[in-house]
Design a protein around this motif. Structure first.
Motif, mmCIF file in Angstrom:
data_model
loop_
_atom_site.group_PDB
_atom_site.id
_atom_site.type_symbol
_atom_site.label_atom_id
_atom_site.label_comp_id
_atom_site.label_asym_id
_atom_site.label_seq_id
_atom_site.Cartn_x
_atom_site.Cartn_y
_atom_site.Cartn_z
ATOM 1 N N TRP A 139 0.821 -1.219 0.000
ATOM 2 C CA TRP A 139 0.000 0.000 0.000
ATOM 3 C C TRP A 139 0.852 1.264 0.000
ATOM 4 O O TRP A 139 0.553 2.236 0.680
ATOM 5 C CB TRP A 139 -0.962 0.021 1.172
ATOM 6 C CG TRP A 139 -1.963 -1.072 1.183
ATOM 7 C CD1 TRP A 139 -2.588 -1.623 0.104
ATOM 8 C CD2 TRP A 139 -2.460 -1.755 2.319
ATOM 9 N NE1 TRP A 139 -3.444 -2.607 0.511
ATOM 10 C CE2 TRP A 139 -3.389 -2.699 1.872
ATOM 11 C CE3 TRP A 139 -2.224 -1.659 3.674
ATOM 12 C CZ2 TRP A 139 -4.076 -3.544 2.717
ATOM 13 C CZ3 TRP A 139 -2.906 -2.490 4.536
ATOM 14 C CH2 TRP A 139 -3.818 -3.424 4.051
ATOM 15 N N ASN A 178 -0.002 4.821 3.814
ATOM 16 C CA ASN A 178 -0.961 5.892 3.582
ATOM 17 C C ASN A 178 -2.325 5.267 3.337
ATOM 18 O O ASN A 178 -2.478 4.420 2.459
ATOM 19 C CB ASN A 178 -0.509 6.719 2.372
ATOM 20 C CG ASN A 178 -1.371 7.933 2.152
ATOM 21 O OD1 ASN A 178 -2.579 7.913 2.380
ATOM 22 N ND2 ASN A 178 -0.756 9.000 1.696
ATOM 23 N N GLY A 179 -3.324 5.705 4.079
ATOM 24 C CA GLY A 179 -4.675 5.164 3.950
ATOM 25 C C GLY A 179 -5.315 5.399 2.597
ATOM 26 O O GLY A 179 -6.294 4.743 2.248
ATOM 27 N N ASP A 180 -4.766 6.326 1.784
ATOM 28 C CA ASP A 180 -5.314 6.576 0.448
ATOM 29 C C ASP A 180 -5.180 5.362 -0.466
ATOM 30 O O ASP A 180 -5.911 5.244 -1.441
ATOM 31 C CB ASP A 180 -4.586 7.755 -0.215
ATOM 32 C CG ASP A 180 -4.915 9.088 0.441
ATOM 33 O OD1 ASP A 180 -5.937 9.176 1.156
ATOM 34 O OD2 ASP A 180 -4.132 10.033 0.252
ATOM 35 N N TYR A 181 -4.244 4.476 -0.180
ATOM 36 C CA TYR A 181 -3.952 3.359 -1.069
ATOM 37 C C TYR A 181 -4.405 2.007 -0.521
ATOM 38 O O TYR A 181 -4.006 0.973 -1.030
ATOM 39 C CB TYR A 181 -2.446 3.318 -1.359
ATOM 40 C CG TYR A 181 -1.960 4.621 -1.930
ATOM 41 C CD1 TYR A 181 -2.286 4.979 -3.231
ATOM 42 C CD2 TYR A 181 -1.214 5.500 -1.167
ATOM 43 C CE1 TYR A 181 -1.874 6.186 -3.760
ATOM 44 C CE2 TYR A 181 -0.787 6.709 -1.692
ATOM 45 C CZ TYR A 181 -1.126 7.048 -2.985
ATOM 46 O OH TYR A 181 -0.713 8.238 -3.499
ATOM 47 N N ARG A 204 -10.888 -0.103 1.944
ATOM 48 C CA ARG A 204 -11.604 0.673 2.968
ATOM 49 C C ARG A 204 -11.594 0.029 4.353
ATOM 50 O O ARG A 204 -11.782 0.696 5.348
ATOM 51 C CB ARG A 204 -13.035 0.928 2.523
ATOM 52 C CG ARG A 204 -13.839 -0.346 2.405
ATOM 53 C CD ARG A 204 -15.231 -0.076 1.906
ATOM 54 N NE ARG A 204 -15.871 -1.337 1.642
ATOM 55 C CZ ARG A 204 -17.132 -1.567 1.851
ATOM 56 N NH1 ARG A 204 -17.910 -0.626 2.313
ATOM 57 N NH2 ARG A 204 -17.630 -2.751 1.589
ATOM 58 N N ASP A 207 -8.243 4.684 6.506
ATOM 59 C CA ASP A 207 -9.088 5.776 6.040
ATOM 60 C C ASP A 207 -8.293 6.666 5.095
ATOM 61 O O ASP A 207 -7.115 6.948 5.326
ATOM 62 C CB ASP A 207 -9.578 6.601 7.234
ATOM 63 C CG ASP A 207 -10.433 5.766 8.193
ATOM 64 O OD1 ASP A 207 -11.245 4.959 7.697
ATOM 65 O OD2 ASP A 207 -10.272 5.919 9.420
ATOM 66 N N ALA A 208 -8.957 7.144 4.062
ATOM 67 C CA ALA A 208 -8.315 8.035 3.102
ATOM 68 C C ALA A 208 -7.813 9.291 3.816
ATOM 69 O O ALA A 208 -8.467 9.811 4.724
ATOM 70 C CB ALA A 208 -9.294 8.399 1.995
ATOM 71 N N GLY A 209 -6.631 9.731 3.411
ATOM 72 C CA GLY A 209 -6.068 10.937 3.985
ATOM 73 C C GLY A 209 -5.343 10.747 5.308
ATOM 74 O O GLY A 209 -4.833 11.698 5.875
#
Length: 158
Positions: free
Chosen positions: A57, A92-95, A98, A102-104
């Protein structure tokens, strides 16, 4: 006569010890849901330490393991092993999917690991193949159990 006997006995012990272990150090690649590098070094005939540098990720994880090896199925150069260790990593949660972040959000994790595996060292070439399962429990950061740590390792041994 005693010196000759002692010298021969010592030489025999050293020879048996050297031949009882397939290799001292192995360096190679580890591939599974996480991919990276592996370095395994035997401290004794049956005790080894292994370091893993892995990526997933778009993050990075460093793992250290202490392993206990035993012969498997009375097959020469086939060993099974188990052990434990710890890891530190980030991603990084962006990759992620879900369910794993978490994103960001950037995660830094510290945790404990187990390992259970089997490996074979070839006699004709200095190559070792290993298959293992390495479950992990993140204690800080994104906490929880990670049971998807299975991988195949290919090492150059010396």
């Amino acid at each position: 006569m005693k010196k000759t006997f002692l010298t021969l006995t010592l030489a025999l012990i050293i020879l048996v010890t050297i031949n009882a272990q397939d290799y001292k150090t192995g360096i190679g690649f580890r591939g599974g849901l996480t991919n990276g590098l592996t370095v395994k070094h035997f401290m004794t005939q049956s005790r080894a330490i292994e370091g893993l540098l892995a990526t997933r990720w778009r993050g990075f994880e460093v793992t250290g393991l202490y392993e206990i090896h035993n012969q498997a199925f009375d097959v020469a150069r086939l060993r099974w092993y188990y052990g434990f260790g710890g890891h530190i990593g980030f991603w990084n949660g962006d990759y992620t999917h879900r369910y794993w972040g978490d994103a960001g959000v950037t995660y830094t994790v510290v945790g404990i690991d187990g390992v259970l595996g089997i490996e074979y060292s070839f006699k004709a070439v200095p190559i070792n193949l290993g298959l293992d399962w390495k479950p992990a429990l993140n204690i800080t950061g994104y906490t929880g159990f990670w049971g998807d740590g299975g991988a195949l390792s290919i090492r150059f041994i010396f």
